[in-house]
Design a protein around this motif. Structure first.
Motif, PDB file in Angstrom:
ATOM      1  N   GLY A 150       0.833  -1.194   0.000  1.00 16.02           N
ATOM      2  CA  GLY A 150       0.000   0.000   0.000  1.00 16.02           C
ATOM      3  C   GLY A 150       0.868   1.244   0.000  1.00 16.02           C
ATOM      4  O   GLY A 150       1.992   1.217  -0.512  1.00 16.02           O
ATOM      5  N   LEU A 151       0.374   2.327   0.579  1.00 18.46           N
ATOM      6  CA  LEU A 151       1.091   3.600   0.576  1.00 18.46           C
ATOM      7  C   LEU A 151       1.640   3.988   1.938  1.00 18.46           C
ATOM      8  O   LEU A 151       2.829   4.238   2.098  1.00 18.46           O
ATOM      9  CB  LEU A 151       0.173   4.724   0.082  1.00 18.46           C
ATOM     10  N   PHE A 152       0.751   4.058   2.912  1.00 17.90           N
ATOM     11  CA  PHE A 152       1.117   4.594   4.218  1.00 17.90           C
ATOM     12  C   PHE A 152       0.358   3.799   5.267  1.00 17.90           C
ATOM     13  O   PHE A 152      -0.861   3.666   5.201  1.00 17.90           O
ATOM     14  CB  PHE A 152       0.748   6.079   4.297  1.00 17.90           C
ATOM     15  N   THR A 153       1.099   3.272   6.233  1.00  9.25           N
ATOM     16  CA  THR A 153       0.520   2.346   7.197  1.00  9.25           C
ATOM     17  C   THR A 153       0.697   2.873   8.614  1.00  9.25           C
ATOM     18  O   THR A 153       1.754   3.415   8.957  1.00  9.25           O
ATOM     19  CB  THR A 153       1.192   0.966   7.075  1.00  9.25           C
ATOM     20  N   TRP A 154      -0.341   2.669   9.435  1.00  9.39           N
ATOM     21  CA  TRP A 154      -0.323   3.108  10.823  1.00  9.39           C
ATOM     22  C   TRP A 154      -0.276   1.898  11.753  1.00  9.39           C
ATOM     23  O   TRP A 154      -0.941   0.895  11.515  1.00  9.39           O
ATOM     24  CB  TRP A 154      -1.567   3.931  11.152  1.00  9.39           C
ATOM     25  N   TYR A 155       0.530   2.030  12.812  1.00 12.95           N
ATOM     26  CA  TYR A 155       0.562   1.031  13.882  1.00 12.95           C
ATOM     27  C   TYR A 155       0.411   1.755  15.219  1.00 12.95           C
ATOM     28  O   TYR A 155       0.852   2.898  15.380  1.00 12.95           O
ATOM     29  CB  TYR A 155       1.889   0.264  13.902  1.00 12.95           C
ATOM     30  N   ARG A 156      -0.194   1.051  16.144  1.00 12.96           N
ATOM     31  CA  ARG A 156      -0.388   1.600  17.493  1.00 12.96           C
ATOM     32  C   ARG A 156      -0.074   0.510  18.502  1.00 12.96           C
ATOM     33  O   ARG A 156      -0.606  -0.606  18.408  1.00 12.96           O
ATOM     34  CB  ARG A 156      -1.816   2.104  17.652  1.00 12.96           C
ATOM     35  N   GLN A 175      -1.352   1.864  36.253  1.00 11.65           N
ATOM     36  CA  GLN A 175      -2.688   2.247  35.820  1.00 11.65           C
ATOM     37  C   GLN A 175      -2.676   3.347  34.762  1.00 11.65           C
ATOM     38  O   GLN A 175      -3.736   3.812  34.351  1.00 11.65           O
ATOM     39  CB  GLN A 175      -3.503   2.717  37.035  1.00 11.65           C
ATOM     40  N   LYS A 176      -1.481   3.755  34.313  1.00  9.87           N
ATOM     41  CA  LYS A 176      -1.368   4.882  33.386  1.00  9.87           C
ATOM     42  C   LYS A 176      -0.832   4.389  32.044  1.00  9.87           C
ATOM     43  O   LYS A 176       0.343   4.031  31.922  1.00  9.87           O
ATOM     44  CB  LYS A 176      -0.459   5.955  33.969  1.00  9.87           C
ATOM     45  N   LYS A 177      -1.685   4.385  31.065  1.00  8.53           N
ATOM     46  CA  LYS A 177      -1.353   3.837  29.754  1.00  8.53           C
ATOM     47  C   LYS A 177      -0.464   4.791  28.964  1.00  8.53           C
ATOM     48  O   LYS A 177      -0.620   5.999  28.997  1.00  8.53           O
ATOM     49  CB  LYS A 177      -2.635   3.551  28.976  1.00  8.53           C
ATOM     50  N   ASN A 178       0.480   4.207  28.222  1.00  7.44           N
ATOM     51  CA  ASN A 178       1.282   4.921  27.245  1.00  7.44           C
ATOM     52  C   ASN A 178       0.939   4.410  25.859  1.00  7.44           C
ATOM     53  O   ASN A 178       0.721   3.210  25.668  1.00  7.44           O
ATOM     54  CB  ASN A 178       2.781   4.711  27.501  1.00  7.44           C
ATOM     55  N   VAL A 179       0.910   5.321  24.894  1.00 10.36           N
ATOM     56  CA  VAL A 179       0.578   4.965  23.513  1.00 10.36           C
ATOM     57  C   VAL A 179       1.716   5.417  22.609  1.00 10.36           C
ATOM     58  O   VAL A 179       2.114   6.583  22.625  1.00 10.36           O
ATOM     59  CB  VAL A 179      -0.736   5.630  23.073  1.00 10.36           C
ATOM     60  N   LEU A 180       2.240   4.479  21.837  1.00 10.99           N
ATOM     61  CA  LEU A 180       3.268   4.763  20.841  1.00 10.99           C
ATOM     62  C   LEU A 180       2.688   4.459  19.471  1.00 10.99           C
ATOM     63  O   LEU A 180       2.258   3.331  19.205  1.00 10.99           O
ATOM     64  CB  LEU A 180       4.515   3.903  21.101  1.00 10.99           C
ATOM     65  N   VAL A 181       2.650   5.480  18.606  1.00  3.80           N
ATOM     66  CA  VAL A 181       2.031   5.365  17.286  1.00  3.80           C
ATOM     67  C   VAL A 181       3.092   5.537  16.214  1.00  3.80           C
ATOM     68  O   VAL A 181       3.950   6.424  16.308  1.00  3.80           O
ATOM     69  CB  VAL A 181       0.912   6.416  17.115  1.00  3.80           C
ATOM     70  N   PHE A 182       3.023   4.704  15.178  1.00  2.00           N
ATOM     71  CA  PHE A 182       3.922   4.781  14.027  1.00  2.00           C
ATOM     72  C   PHE A 182       3.104   5.129  12.789  1.00  2.00           C
ATOM     73  O   PHE A 182       2.082   4.481  12.524  1.00  2.00           O
ATOM     74  CB  PHE A 182       4.616   3.442  13.776  1.00  2.00           C
ATOM     75  N   GLY A 183       3.543   6.126  12.037  1.00  2.00           N
ATOM     76  CA  GLY A 183       2.986   6.410  10.727  1.00  2.00           C
ATOM     77  C   GLY A 183       4.079   6.222   9.700  1.00  2.00           C
ATOM     78  O   GLY A 183       5.021   7.013   9.653  1.00  2.00           O
TER      79      GLY A 183
END
Length: 823
Positions: A724-730, A789-797
């Motif tokens: 594809g072109l551009f992919t997101w991960y979380r 109890q505190k969530k962290n989110v790491l996102v890749f574009g």
């Protein structure tokens, strides 16, 4: 019995040197608006009536989250520094193009003001500012805004840094704004004893750029600074036009040196400083950039592999002092990070620089050395500021280099350096101060590409010699070791003490925190149809569309073809404004790139990639035979902005696609297409990178949890294929509770293909370059949530490359070797 140099003889010698220098250069006397507050002479800076040795640390506010400034300042202060230095990037403070040259509404100086205030008022540090307009600094555009390229002639000539009237006019647009901000923070505007800005630089390393009429540009900057309130001393670095100039204006600007020398070439620092002071006998000897390490390039080596270690830092520091330096600035003392792609073209996200304070804030052996030197200067800096002497002849085994400087009160400072990188030296050595050292081997500097360059200015003469008898001392130095024997006035060498004294080692806590291996990620393709689409004006660059940063953008074209055209058109060609990279789908299917071995930065950086692309060249070419169809077709393009160069031709160029279309051959358009553009990929406008976004409908994918993730290296990404072109991960993770008395930095170790950005809890932490060498990425603690109890989110574009965009493995790692007790 050894003869001891008398105080009277030393004072007589120093007086003769000063009188000689004043008589030789009386026609270019320095003028100071507030000499009672700040001035300088051929020895040193004098601030509020006190001679000051400038001990400075380079720390760029734009490479560090503001929440962490206080920590970095505290460590700098504790190491004994009295000054901190920063560049001021034009493009950081005026990110959007103004309406006209008189429009100042786009400037935002809040960060600069806050940084100066914290440095000066909270930590009691003098500040040195370097506002360019050209910085180099491995920073995007060398500090020039990318929109400025639209103001130039656009004819292939190198316009920036030139004396072209339009360039000067826009430079003064910047200069006027930044000078007014800095003027309010000058030491001359503060109460006596308060800290403020003490030095202001014009341009930067101008000797490295070949352009006519440099004096014209420098004088324009000089006049602008003066007319906008700058009344502290002005300086340049490696700018011959200001080194001992006879011009009425440029004679008021003194030049400095930058020392980037190899592991065994510390003596060249002393020799070059002697030469600088000979060339400018009415100005202090200052090193604007004393090597703190080196930057890292995509496909190159990480900063940690640079040869500059604690021994090297100590040797080049002490040898600079031996040559007569009364001001040194470590570049970098803290390097930091290129968040959101602000590093220059080809730079890694990490700007660790192998500096004394590492990217994550940790300190080690180099920091200890700097602190030891800081302790020495706290005690003896005032005396050393007006000492005379320099490198001299040594009668020894030949492994030692050194010399002597003598303070006005008769204190002798004997500097020695063991140039042998493998063996210690323990022997008696006789110093002959009346005979100046003569270099017997060529000396080298290191240029911005990491290449060794022969130094041609090593021509030390006899002016640094002292009229004093020879004397002998006992030397005991490890391999590449350096030290200073301080001999009190009238005392024999046996009464001297060796400096710097060893610093107290950092106490580190014993911890057993395990890395967090991520087992599951959520994945989705960028929904390009939901991007914010606008018509693309003909031949419009991204800066012309208001996009002067380094985001990923989209282009698309919808068009009709008949059967004959479908059979005829075989290629898709793009003419770019600069050599950036695109990925393409045709009717939803990825198009195969011609010459894939040259694409996707797999050989980045290359000389070919640095060349200007012409208006008739096609840099990105694809095969489309078999992908087109009769009727309506759609082509979608993911555009990767590789960034803005920092000192060579692409620095002149805007970004974006100038033209694109179909072709019968791979060299000439036969069917130009009309395009739309989206400033951002759809996921950005849909808030995918924000922690509060709910990823409903995203596919769950399992990540590898057992294989080792490489911590560094080139071309080690997963080898997949473009789908594809551009992919997101979380990915999501939780950090353990840690004692509030203990500080632990964290990093993410990543194995993935695809190029793009990463967001930690909504903060853009920089680029992921699949090709390497960087595989570990700093997670600033101010942007992390700690506690179960505190969530962290790491996102890749990630833009899909020829290897696709596959997130194979992620590990969140504590840097236990850097952990420390909080202070």
């Amino acid at each position: 019995m050894r003869r001891i140099l008398s105080v009277a003889l030393v004072l007589t010698f120093i007086a003769k040197v000063n009188i000689s220098a004043m008589s030789m250069h009386s026609d270019t006397a320095r003028h100071f608006r507030y000499p009672d507050r700040i001035r300088y002479d051929g020895s040193c800076m004098t601030i509020d009536g006190k001679d000051v040795f400038i001990y400075s640390a380079a720390f760029h506010y734009f490479r560090c989250p503001q929440e962490l400034w206080r920590d970095r300042f505290r460590k700098i202060k504790q190491a004994g520094f009295n000054t901190v230095e920063t560049y001021i990037p034009w493009n950081w403070h005026e990110r959007n193009m103004p309406y006209n040259i008189n429009d100042t509404s786009k400037f935002d100086f809040r960060e600069l003001k806050a940084w100066l205030k914290m440095a000066q008022e909270e930590f009691g540090l003098y500040t040195i500012v370097r506002p360019g307009p050209f910085l180099c600094a491995e920073w995007s555009g060398g500090g020039y805004p990318r929109w400025l390229s639209l103001k130039g002639p656009g004819k292939g000539d190198f316009w920036l840094r030139s004396a072209d009237p339009v360039h000067i006019e826009w430079s003064l647009h910047w200069w006027k704004a930044v000078s007014k901000v800095v003027a309010a923070e000058q030491v001359t505007r503060k109460k006596k004893g308060q800290k403020g800005v003490i030095l202001f630089q014009l341009e930067n390393e101008y000797d490295a750029h070949d352009t006519p009429n440099k004096e014209l540009f420098l004088k324009a900057l000089y006049r602008s600074a003066k007319s906008n309130g700058i009344d502290v001393p002005l300086f340049t670095c490696l700018t011959g036009e200001c080194r001992a100039s006879k011009d009425p204006e440029l004679s008021q600007v003194f030049d400095c040196d930058n020392y980037y020398v190899d592991l065994t070439e510390a003596p060249s620092c002393a020799r070059r400083m002697v030469n600088l002071r000979k060339a400018q006998p009415n100005a202090p000897g200052m090193v604007t950039e004393l090597q703190g390490g080196w930057f890292s390039l995509v496909t190159g080596r990480l900063s940690e592999e640079n040869y500059s270690d604690a021994r090297h830092l100590k040797a080049i520091s002490l040898m600079s002092l031996l040559g007569g330096a009364t001001g040194i600035n470590y570049y970098m003392f803290y390097g930091g990070t290129h968040f959101a792609g602000w590093g220059a073209r080809g730079m890694t996200t990490s700007y660790d620089y192998n500096a004394a304070i590492r990217e994550n804030g940790a300190v080690g052996a180099k920091y200890a050395v700097a602190k030891e030197i800081g302790d020495f200067l706290r005690v003896y800096g005032g005396q050393l500021a007006r000492a005379a002497g320099g490198p001299c002849e040594l009668q020894s085994s030949g492994k030692l280099f050194g010399g002597v400087r003598v303070a006005p009160d008769g204190t002798r400072f004997v500097f020695l350096h063991n140039t042998d990188q493998e063996h210690a030296v323990k022997e008696k050595v006789t110093l002959v101060p009346g005979k100046i050292d003569k270099p017997s081997v060529p000396m080298y500097n290191i240029n911005q590409h990491g290449e060794r360059v022969l130094i041609h200015d090593i021509n030390t003469g006899a002016s640094g010699s002292l009229a004093m008898p020879a004397f002998t001392i006992e030397a005991d130095l490890p391999a590449l070791g350096a030290g200073i024997l301080v001999i009190p006035p009238g005392a024999s060498p046996e009464k001297g003490q060796w400096w710097p004294k060893a610093a107290v080692p950092v106490e580190r806590p014993a911890l057993a925190i395990q890395p967090i291996r991520i087992a599951v990620a959520k994945r989705i393709e960028d929904p390009v149809a939901r991007a914010v689409w606008k018509p693309l004006p003909a031949a419009a660059s991204l800066p012309a569309l208001g996009i002067s940063d380094f985001r990923y953008s989209l282009y698309r074209a919808a068009f009709q073809l008949n059967a004959a055209e479908v059979s005829k058109e075989k290629y898709l060609l793009f003419n770019m404004f600069t050599r950036d990279i695109v990925s393409v789908t045709v009717n939803g299917v990825p198009a195969k790139r011609l010459f894939p071995d040259k694409a996707d930065a797999q050989s980045w950086p290359t000389r070919d990639a640095d060349k200007r692309i012409g208006s008739n060249e096609f840099d990105n070419r694809f095969e489309v035979a078999g992908l087109l169809k009769t009727g309506t077709n759609e082509i979608v393009v993911a555009y990767e902005n590789l960034g803005h160069a920092h000192g060579y031709v692409p620095m002149e160029e805007p970004a974006g696609i100038r033209a694109g279309g179909l072709s019968v051959t791979d060299t000439l358009l036969s069917h130009p297409l009309r395009w739309e553009y989206a400033a951002d990929v759809a996921g950005v406008t849909q808030n995918y990178c924000q922690p509060g976004f709910e990823p409903s409908g995203w596919e769950k994918v399992a990540l590898d949890t057992t294989g080792e993730i490489p911590r560094k290296g080139n071309r080690m990404q997963p080898k997949g294929g473009q789908t594809g072109l551009f992919t997101w991960y979380r990915v999501e993770f939780y950090l353990p509770d840690i004692s509030p008395r203990i500080w632990v930095p964290w990093m993410a170790r990543i194995n993935a293909s695809g190029n793009g950005y990463m967001w930690l809890n909504g903060h853009n932490i920089g680029r992921h370059w699949e090709t390497g060498p960087q595989r570990e990425f700093y997670l600033p603690e101010c942007w992390l949530n700690t506690g179960k109890q505190k969530k962290n989110v790491l996102v890749f574009g990630l833009r899909q490359t020829v290897s696709g965009a596959q997130l194979h493995a992620v590990e969140i790692r504590p840097c236990l070797e850097d952990a420390a007790f909080k202070q």
